[in-house]
Design an enzyme around this catalytic site. Sequence first.
Site, PDB file in Angstrom:
ATOM      1  N   CYS A 341       0.839  -1.196   0.000  1.00  0.00           N
ATOM      2  CA  CYS A 341       0.000   0.000   0.000  1.00  0.00           C
ATOM      3  C   CYS A 341       0.876   1.247   0.000  1.00  0.00           C
ATOM      4  CB  CYS A 341      -0.930   0.000   1.220  1.00  0.00           C
ATOM      5  SG  CYS A 341      -2.091  -1.369   1.235  1.00  0.00           S
ATOM      6  N   GLU A 342       1.778   1.310  -0.932  1.00  0.00           N
ATOM      7  CA  GLU A 342       2.682   2.435  -1.133  1.00  0.00           C
ATOM      8  C   GLU A 342       2.882   2.598  -2.630  1.00  0.00           C
ATOM      9  OE1 GLU A 342       3.941   4.524   1.034  1.00  0.00           O
ATOM     10  OE2 GLU A 342       3.254   3.496   2.853  1.00  0.00           O
TER      11      GLU A 342
END
Length: 420
Positions: A341-342
């Site tokens: 989630c980056e």
Amino acid sequence: MSSNFPLTHDQLVDLEKKFPTPFYLYDEKAIRGNVRKFIGAFGVFSGICEYFAVKALPNPYILKILASEGCGGDCSSLPELILCELSGIKGEKVMFSSNETPADEYRLAFKNGNIINLDDITHINFLEKTLGKLPDLICFRYNPGPLKGGNALIGKPEEAKYGLTKEQIFEAYSECKKRGVKRFGLHTMVASNELDPDYFVDTARMLFSLCVEIKQKCSVRIEFVDLGGGIGIPYKAEQKEVDLTYVADNMRKAYDEIITSAGLDPLKIYWECGRPITGPYGWLITKAIHEKHIYREYIGVDASMADLMRPGMYGAYHEITVSGKETAEKDHVYDVVGSLCENCDKFAVQRKLPKIDMGDLLIIHDAGAHGRAMGFNYNAKLRCGEVLLRPDGSFKEIRRKETIDDYFATLDMKGLKSFR
């Protein structure tokens, strides 16, 4: 680069059936040949030792291979000290170059007879208080400040947290001699992944000159200089490999001009490289599992930044080969991404590659140093394993993949049930 990869497409497909992706693959034969080449290049010096940077690839199987080739180990933590011990790297074959170091780590290094390389002048008192006395041999890390520029990865020396100033260097050696220390080393490291060969010649010249000054001002003779690591590898096709023979020959000229003429010969020469030893002979193998067509074309793979941090952390380039499509036209442009989630979780950005189909195996090159070692567990990702290609063509799993049980092992799950 891609020509170094030791397996055919069919061999890789068969290997993936036994060790599902993602995993790291290392080539033992190539690593052995590479370290022999490195040490051999500096044969113009009578006392040469490569202290492999354990942080680059902290696996005892790799360390044992390098130990059998005559390498020592450069350590920065207590577990790295233990890794060396387990791998047969002992005594003064271990350089302990840590900073902001806890007392128990100094105690273990001293107990094991390792070389302790101090990062600050205040650490003299801390070390003496911790051990009850100072070791017979001490090394200091020198920070030259603005006299010598660093590079993008390590930063400017005057802004770095490492090492002693020149004035502190003289004070430190004089004080340690006064307190009974008998043997001394000198260390610096002012660059990382540097490809300019003259950079290392200049660094050696700087240390040689400082050895003369230390002798003149402190009446201390330096036994060895440790030039640190910092030698880079050509991650991109247009980059040129560092000419080690050029570095060694010009270092030797500086040695004779400065050290020999000052009557300080012999002086041992140490390196603590990681990247140029194992970097080109390690690969992250991953599989294409998703594709996405929005403002860009994306290929999602089953590895992530948690397995190889360098591209996402500072935009580092790693060549990518689509196995079985080595000669295919690179007529597609992709971002190759992982599942964190980056948005920086990308192995390649707008990279020209052959058409990638789901299930294709991707080979991420030059990942044999600072690859698996920098892995982490963000998003509760489980880090991948490591496989070694032996010289006889067999494969050995030298680190298994992490499991869910591994992830939960440090949590007090029994206490959780009664927690209110």
